[in-house]
Motif scaffolding. Structure first.
Motif, PDB file in Angstrom:
ATOM      1  N   VAL A 183       0.838  -1.200   0.000  1.00  0.00           N
ATOM      2  CA  VAL A 183       0.000   0.000   0.000  1.00  0.00           C
ATOM      3  C   VAL A 183       0.871   1.247   0.000  1.00  0.00           C
ATOM      4  O   VAL A 183       0.615   2.212  -0.728  1.00  0.00           O
ATOM      5  CB  VAL A 183      -0.952  -0.004   1.217  1.00  0.00           C
ATOM      6  N   GLU A 184       1.934   1.222   0.819  1.00  0.00           N
ATOM      7  CA  GLU A 184       2.828   2.380   0.867  1.00  0.00           C
ATOM      8  C   GLU A 184       3.487   2.629  -0.478  1.00  0.00           C
ATOM      9  O   GLU A 184       3.693   3.767  -0.888  1.00  0.00           O
ATOM     10  CB  GLU A 184       3.892   2.162   1.946  1.00  0.00           C
ATOM     11  N   SER A 185       3.825   1.541  -1.199  1.00  0.00           N
ATOM     12  CA  SER A 185       4.466   1.709  -2.507  1.00  0.00           C
ATOM     13  C   SER A 185       3.515   2.354  -3.503  1.00  0.00           C
ATOM     14  O   SER A 185       3.941   3.053  -4.423  1.00  0.00           O
ATOM     15  CB  SER A 185       4.944   0.358  -3.029  1.00  0.00           C
ATOM     16  N   LEU A 186       2.195   2.105  -3.349  1.00  0.00           N
ATOM     17  CA  LEU A 186       1.220   2.695  -4.256  1.00  0.00           C
ATOM     18  C   LEU A 186       1.000   4.174  -3.955  1.00  0.00           C
ATOM     19  O   LEU A 186       0.696   4.958  -4.851  1.00  0.00           O
ATOM     20  CB  LEU A 186      -0.116   1.947  -4.148  1.00  0.00           C
ATOM     21  N   THR A 187       1.099   4.546  -2.689  1.00  0.00           N
ATOM     22  CA  THR A 187       0.783   5.914  -2.287  1.00  0.00           C
ATOM     23  C   THR A 187       2.026   6.790  -2.121  1.00  0.00           C
ATOM     24  O   THR A 187       1.899   7.993  -1.905  1.00  0.00           O
ATOM     25  CB  THR A 187      -0.015   5.902  -0.970  1.00  0.00           C
ATOM     26  N   ALA A 188       3.199   6.227  -2.175  1.00  0.00           N
ATOM     27  CA  ALA A 188       4.424   6.989  -1.952  1.00  0.00           C
ATOM     28  C   ALA A 188       4.602   8.046  -3.040  1.00  0.00           C
ATOM     29  O   ALA A 188       4.312   7.815  -4.214  1.00  0.00           O
ATOM     30  CB  ALA A 188       5.624   6.051  -1.940  1.00  0.00           C
ATOM     31  N   ARG A 189       5.086   9.199  -2.634  1.00  0.00           N
ATOM     32  CA  ARG A 189       5.372  10.258  -3.601  1.00  0.00           C
ATOM     33  C   ARG A 189       6.659   9.944  -4.346  1.00  0.00           C
ATOM     34  O   ARG A 189       7.613   9.438  -3.748  1.00  0.00           O
ATOM     35  CB  ARG A 189       5.497  11.588  -2.874  1.00  0.00           C
ATOM     36  N   PRO A 190       6.734  10.256  -5.637  1.00  0.00           N
ATOM     37  CA  PRO A 190       7.974  10.041  -6.390  1.00  0.00           C
ATOM     38  C   PRO A 190       9.120  10.826  -5.774  1.00  0.00           C
ATOM     39  O   PRO A 190       8.938  11.941  -5.275  1.00  0.00           O
ATOM     40  CB  PRO A 190       7.632  10.567  -7.791  1.00  0.00           C
ATOM     41  N   ARG A 191      10.309  10.232  -5.829  1.00  0.00           N
ATOM     42  CA  ARG A 191      11.497  10.870  -5.269  1.00  0.00           C
ATOM     43  C   ARG A 191      12.323  11.493  -6.387  1.00  0.00           C
ATOM     44  O   ARG A 191      12.653  10.825  -7.368  1.00  0.00           O
ATOM     45  CB  ARG A 191      12.335   9.852  -4.502  1.00  0.00           C
ATOM     46  N   VAL A 192      12.654  12.755  -6.219  1.00  0.00           N
ATOM     47  CA  VAL A 192      13.462  13.482  -7.193  1.00  0.00           C
ATOM     48  C   VAL A 192      14.775  13.870  -6.527  1.00  0.00           C
ATOM     49  O   VAL A 192      14.774  14.522  -5.479  1.00  0.00           O
ATOM     50  CB  VAL A 192      12.738  14.743  -7.708  1.00  0.00           C
TER      51      VAL A 192
ATOM     52  N   ASN B  23       8.925  13.892  -3.119  1.00  0.00           N
ATOM     53  CA  ASN B  23       9.952  13.912  -2.086  1.00  0.00           C
ATOM     54  C   ASN B  23      11.251  14.337  -2.756  1.00  0.00           C
ATOM     55  O   ASN B  23      11.664  13.717  -3.751  1.00  0.00           O
ATOM     56  CB  ASN B  23      10.124  12.532  -1.454  1.00  0.00           C
ATOM     57  N   VAL B  24      11.884  15.368  -2.237  1.00  0.00           N
ATOM     58  CA  VAL B  24      13.077  15.925  -2.877  1.00  0.00           C
ATOM     59  C   VAL B  24      14.317  15.554  -2.074  1.00  0.00           C
ATOM     60  O   VAL B  24      14.385  15.802  -0.860  1.00  0.00           O
ATOM     61  CB  VAL B  24      12.973  17.454  -3.022  1.00  0.00           C
ATOM     62  N   LEU B  25      15.291  14.947  -2.759  1.00  0.00           N
ATOM     63  CA  LEU B  25      16.586  14.616  -2.168  1.00  0.00           C
ATOM     64  C   LEU B  25      17.622  15.573  -2.743  1.00  0.00           C
ATOM     65  O   LEU B  25      17.497  16.019  -3.886  1.00  0.00           O
ATOM     66  CB  LEU B  25      16.961  13.163  -2.501  1.00  0.00           C
ATOM     67  N   MET B  26      18.665  15.861  -1.981  1.00  0.00           N
ATOM     68  CA  MET B  26      19.652  16.862  -2.388  1.00  0.00           C
ATOM     69  C   MET B  26      21.067  16.297  -2.335  1.00  0.00           C
ATOM     70  O   MET B  26      21.397  15.482  -1.466  1.00  0.00           O
ATOM     71  CB  MET B  26      19.578  18.091  -1.476  1.00  0.00           C
ATOM     72  N   ALA B  27      21.901  16.762  -3.275  1.00  0.00           N
ATOM     73  CA  ALA B  27      23.332  16.465  -3.250  1.00  0.00           C
ATOM     74  C   ALA B  27      24.055  17.644  -3.874  1.00  0.00           C
ATOM     75  O   ALA B  27      23.562  18.271  -4.820  1.00  0.00           O
ATOM     76  CB  ALA B  27      23.640  15.182  -4.003  1.00  0.00           C
ATOM     77  N   GLY B  28      25.267  17.939  -3.338  1.00  0.00           N
ATOM     78  CA  GLY B  28      25.989  19.121  -3.793  1.00  0.00           C
ATOM     79  C   GLY B  28      27.118  18.848  -4.753  1.00  0.00           C
ATOM     80  O   GLY B  28      27.698  19.774  -5.312  1.00  0.00           O
TER      81      GLY B  28
ATOM     82  N   ASP C  92      19.259   5.202  -2.753  1.00  0.00           N
ATOM     83  CA  ASP C  92      17.813   5.463  -2.723  1.00  0.00           C
ATOM     84  C   ASP C  92      17.111   5.213  -4.056  1.00  0.00           C
ATOM     85  O   ASP C  92      15.881   5.169  -4.104  1.00  0.00           O
ATOM     86  CB  ASP C  92      17.547   6.904  -2.284  1.00  0.00           C
ATOM     87  N   ARG C  93      17.864   5.096  -5.135  1.00  0.00           N
ATOM     88  CA  ARG C  93      17.299   4.887  -6.472  1.00  0.00           C
ATOM     89  C   ARG C  93      16.056   5.768  -6.714  1.00  0.00           C
ATOM     90  O   ARG C  93      14.929   5.287  -6.757  1.00  0.00           O
ATOM     91  CB  ARG C  93      16.969   3.420  -6.697  1.00  0.00           C
ATOM     92  N   PRO C  94      16.278   7.065  -6.867  1.00  0.00           N
ATOM     93  CA  PRO C  94      15.156   7.996  -7.048  1.00  0.00           C
ATOM     94  C   PRO C  94      14.415   7.738  -8.364  1.00  0.00           C
ATOM     95  O   PRO C  94      14.898   7.025  -9.241  1.00  0.00           O
ATOM     96  CB  PRO C  94      15.855   9.366  -7.064  1.00  0.00           C
ATOM     97  N   ASP C  95      13.250   8.359  -8.490  1.00  0.00           N
ATOM     98  CA  ASP C  95      12.441   8.200  -9.700  1.00  0.00           C
ATOM     99  C   ASP C  95      12.883   9.146 -10.805  1.00  0.00           C
ATOM    100  O   ASP C  95      12.510   8.958 -11.968  1.00  0.00           O
ATOM    101  CB  ASP C  95      10.972   8.444  -9.365  1.00  0.00           C
TER     102      ASP C  95
END
Length: 339
Positions: free
Chosen positions: A11-20, A44-49, A61-64
């Motif tokens: 259920v969580e996989s269906l409702t999870a927000r895409p990760r960028v 969901n936003v992930l950051m790297a510098g 994390d293998r983002p979308d």
């Protein structure tokens, strides 16, 4: 309890927000993109510098989707993109190159690195969101195809289980022998990948063959032969909806053709038979000879190779048979002895 947790995860996989994942060395740029993407609470936003940090987050994390600046400290964005597209765990992540320059040279560099799209700073908010939505939708569809692919491989393993004995090991050895011939030919990496997958899935159509025929200890009658021979066309039908397996179809359909034109299903002869199908036919026959069967004991490697040579030019491709003979002579420990 385990089932409950499994259902919860589903259920969580269906409702999870895409990760960028945003990889940009400029804090202001990261903050701006973060604000745009989080505004509707859709991502969901992930950051790297920098490239090193970005690669680590992508692997973990293998983002979308990734928004990747072309200019980064250390390795640049193009180098990071090439690395991502070369690794199995990250190569399917869509990458949008974010650049301050819209020139042809930058676009060519990005295309060669494997980028999926470009956006130029200063970017338009509506355009950025449209590109993100589009690529995430495409990735979602590709992920669904991957899941279907997993089901097909599971079906293939189910066929092996139905045939009993060490048939799973038989398939593994067919893959080894097919890749050995491909290596002797000097096939490119992509051709070797196709060969490996086709060797694994060559008999998936046997899922439609009744057990009484599949495991019959004696010779098959004419009606049973028709059932058995139909497995190649059925195998082709099973995997044909998958775009990613298109290159496998000719091998699966034609790996029971003969050089003299007396094989099935289409009676192709000589080089009309796809190269991959000719390779898999030899690999399959070779390991079958090395294995015990209800109607005969296993042959020794020397006798099996001699049988292939005797049928070269009639049932099998002469040049490919000789390549397997040469490989076997150099790698005797890779050829199983009589069981």
């Amino acid at each position: 309890m385990a089932t409950a947790l499994s259902n919860q995860n589903y259920v969580e996989s269906l409702t999870a927000r895409p990760r960028v994942l945003v990889v940009d060395h400029e804090p202001m740029s990261r903050t701006l993109i973060d604000a745009i993407l989080r505004r509707g609470n859709d991502y969901n936003v992930l950051m790297a510098g920098d490239a090193e940090e970005g690669l680590g987050v992508a692997r973990r994390d293998r983002p979308d989707l990734m928004l990747l600046s072309t200019f980064l400290p250390g390795a640049d964005g193009y180098s990071l993109c090439r690395t991502l597209k070369s690794e199995p765990r990250t190569r399917r992540i869509p990458v949008v190159m974010v650049t301050a320059h819209a020139g042809t040279q930058e676009r060519v560099q990005g295309i060669e690195a494997g980028a999926d799209d470009f956006i130029v700073k200063p970017f338009n908010r509506v355009e950025l969101l449209a590109r993100v939505r589009s690529l995430i939708r495409i990735k979602s569809l590709n992920d669904q195809l991957d899941e279907v692919e997993d089901v097909i491989y599971s079906l293939s393993r189910a066929v092996e289980a139905r045939e009993g004995g060490d048939h799973e090991a038989h398939t593994e050895r067919v893959v080894i022998f097919a890749l050995a011939i491909g290596s002797e030919l000097g096939l490119a990496d992509e051709a070797m990948r196709v060969l490996r997958q086709a060797a694994m899935l060559r008999d998936i159509g046997k899922i439609g063959v009744p057990d009484r025929i599949l495991n019959k200890p004696g010779a098959l009658d004419d009606e049973e032969q028709k059932w058995m021979q139909g497995h190649v066309a059925l195998g082709e039908q099973i995997i044909s909806p998958l775009r990613s397996t298109a290159a496998l179809l000719p091998i699966i359909r034609h790996h029971h053709e003969r050089i003299d034109g007396k094989g099935y299903p289409d009676g192709l002869a000589g080089e009309e038979i796809p190269l991959g199908a000719r390779i898999v036919a030899i690999a399959d026959a070779f390991d079958a000879m090395l294995s015990n069967r209800p109607y005969r004991p296993a042959l020794s490697p020397a006798k099996a190779l001699a049988t292939l040579q005797a049928g070269a030019g009639k049932q099998w491709d002469s040049r490919l048979v000789e390549l397997l003979v040469q490989w076997s002579a150099r790698h005797p420990n890779s050829v199983p002895q009589t069981k």
